[in-house]
Scaffold this motif. Structure first.
Motif, PDB file in Angstrom:
ATOM      1  N   PRO A  84       0.823  -1.213   0.000  1.00 19.23           N
ATOM      2  CA  PRO A  84       0.000   0.000   0.000  1.00 19.23           C
ATOM      3  C   PRO A  84       0.862   1.271   0.000  1.00 19.23           C
ATOM      4  O   PRO A  84       1.939   1.320   0.590  1.00 19.23           O
ATOM      5  CB  PRO A  84      -0.793  -0.106   1.305  1.00 19.23           C
ATOM      6  CG  PRO A  84      -0.762  -1.554   1.652  1.00 19.23           C
ATOM      7  CD  PRO A  84       0.560  -2.059   1.150  1.00 19.23           C
ATOM      8  N   CYS A  85       0.364   2.291  -0.674  1.00 19.12           N
ATOM      9  CA  CYS A  85       1.039   3.589  -0.716  1.00 19.12           C
ATOM     10  C   CYS A  85       0.750   4.357   0.567  1.00 19.12           C
ATOM     11  O   CYS A  85      -0.342   4.285   1.112  1.00 19.12           O
ATOM     12  CB  CYS A  85       0.520   4.415  -1.893  1.00 19.12           C
ATOM     13  SG  CYS A  85       0.684   3.593  -3.469  1.00 19.12           S
ATOM     14  N   ILE A  86       1.722   5.115   1.027  1.00 12.74           N
ATOM     15  CA  ILE A  86       1.528   5.968   2.198  1.00 12.74           C
ATOM     16  C   ILE A  86       1.029   7.318   1.681  1.00 12.74           C
ATOM     17  O   ILE A  86       1.793   8.121   1.145  1.00 12.74           O
ATOM     18  CB  ILE A  86       2.839   6.127   2.993  1.00 12.74           C
ATOM     19  CG1 ILE A  86       3.320   4.758   3.469  1.00 12.74           C
ATOM     20  CG2 ILE A  86       2.636   7.083   4.169  1.00 12.74           C
ATOM     21  CD1 ILE A  86       4.710   4.776   4.076  1.00 12.74           C
ATOM     22  N   THR A  87      -0.267   7.562   1.824  1.00 14.44           N
ATOM     23  CA  THR A  87      -0.902   8.771   1.272  1.00 14.44           C
ATOM     24  C   THR A  87      -1.267   9.782   2.348  1.00 14.44           C
ATOM     25  O   THR A  87      -1.929  10.779   2.047  1.00 14.44           O
ATOM     26  CB  THR A  87      -2.167   8.401   0.491  1.00 14.44           C
ATOM     27  OG1 THR A  87      -3.103   7.796   1.392  1.00 14.44           O
ATOM     28  CG2 THR A  87      -1.867   7.454  -0.661  1.00 14.44           C
ATOM     29  N   ASN A  88      -0.898   9.519   3.580  1.00 11.30           N
ATOM     30  CA  ASN A  88      -1.205  10.420   4.703  1.00 11.30           C
ATOM     31  C   ASN A  88      -2.689  10.741   4.802  1.00 11.30           C
ATOM     32  O   ASN A  88      -3.088  11.882   5.021  1.00 11.30           O
ATOM     33  CB  ASN A  88      -0.371  11.705   4.612  1.00 11.30           C
ATOM     34  CG  ASN A  88       1.112  11.415   4.708  1.00 11.30           C
ATOM     35  OD1 ASN A  88       1.535  10.581   5.506  1.00 11.30           O
ATOM     36  ND2 ASN A  88       1.906  12.066   3.887  1.00 11.30           N
ATOM     37  N   GLY A  89      -3.504   9.709   4.604  1.00  9.57           N
ATOM     38  CA  GLY A  89      -4.947   9.853   4.784  1.00  9.57           C
ATOM     39  C   GLY A  89      -5.712  10.334   3.567  1.00  9.57           C
ATOM     40  O   GLY A  89      -6.936  10.404   3.597  1.00  9.57           O
ATOM     41  N   LYS A  90      -5.040  10.688   2.483  1.00 13.69           N
ATOM     42  CA  LYS A  90      -5.739  11.140   1.282  1.00 13.69           C
ATOM     43  C   LYS A  90      -6.355   9.956   0.562  1.00 13.69           C
ATOM     44  O   LYS A  90      -5.811   8.857   0.556  1.00 13.69           O
ATOM     45  CB  LYS A  90      -4.788  11.874   0.338  1.00 13.69           C
ATOM     46  CG  LYS A  90      -4.402  13.250   0.821  1.00 13.69           C
ATOM     47  CD  LYS A  90      -3.668  13.987  -0.269  1.00 13.69           C
ATOM     48  CE  LYS A  90      -3.417  15.427   0.127  1.00 13.69           C
ATOM     49  NZ  LYS A  90      -2.751  16.165  -0.952  1.00 13.69           N
ATOM     50  N   ASP A  91      -7.496  10.200  -0.096  1.00 10.29           N
ATOM     51  CA  ASP A  91      -8.230   9.183  -0.840  1.00 10.29           C
ATOM     52  C   ASP A  91      -8.149   9.526  -2.323  1.00 10.29           C
ATOM     53  O   ASP A  91      -8.711  10.532  -2.762  1.00 10.29           O
ATOM     54  CB  ASP A  91      -9.681   9.152  -0.363  1.00 10.29           C
ATOM     55  CG  ASP A  91     -10.496   8.062  -1.022  1.00 10.29           C
ATOM     56  OD1 ASP A  91     -10.054   7.497  -2.047  1.00 10.29           O
ATOM     57  OD2 ASP A  91     -11.596   7.776  -0.520  1.00 10.29           O
TER      58      ASP A  91
END
Length: 78
Positions: free
Chosen positions: A14-21
């Motif tokens: 999984p990518c680390i998106t800092n909570g972004k969808d």
């Protein structure tokens, strides 16, 4: 008579998106988390990615906001 059940696992990071969808907003990432294994039947869509200025951006066309556009390279409406 019982039948054997087989499960096919998918390996993903999984990518680390800092909570972004990525289905809602433009989403970039620089890192990925630990490898996980999931049941292949639980995958709902597959996304792409593109690199720009040392960031990776997720290309997610699963929502209603994306559509395919075909452009004729011979059409010169300039």
């Amino acid at each position: 008579v019982q039948h054997a059940h087989q499960t096919v696992l998918a390996c993903m990071k999984p990518c680390i998106t800092n909570g972004k969808d990525a289905t809602i907003e433009v989403t970039s990432y620089k890192g990925m988390s630990t490898v996980i294994y999931i049941d292949l039947q639980t995958i709902q869509c597959v996304v792409g990615r593109v690199e720009c200025a040392q960031d990776w951006f997720i290309i997610d066309c699963s929502g209603g906001t994306a559509r395919t556009v075909f452009v004729d390279p011979e059409d010169n409406d300039e």
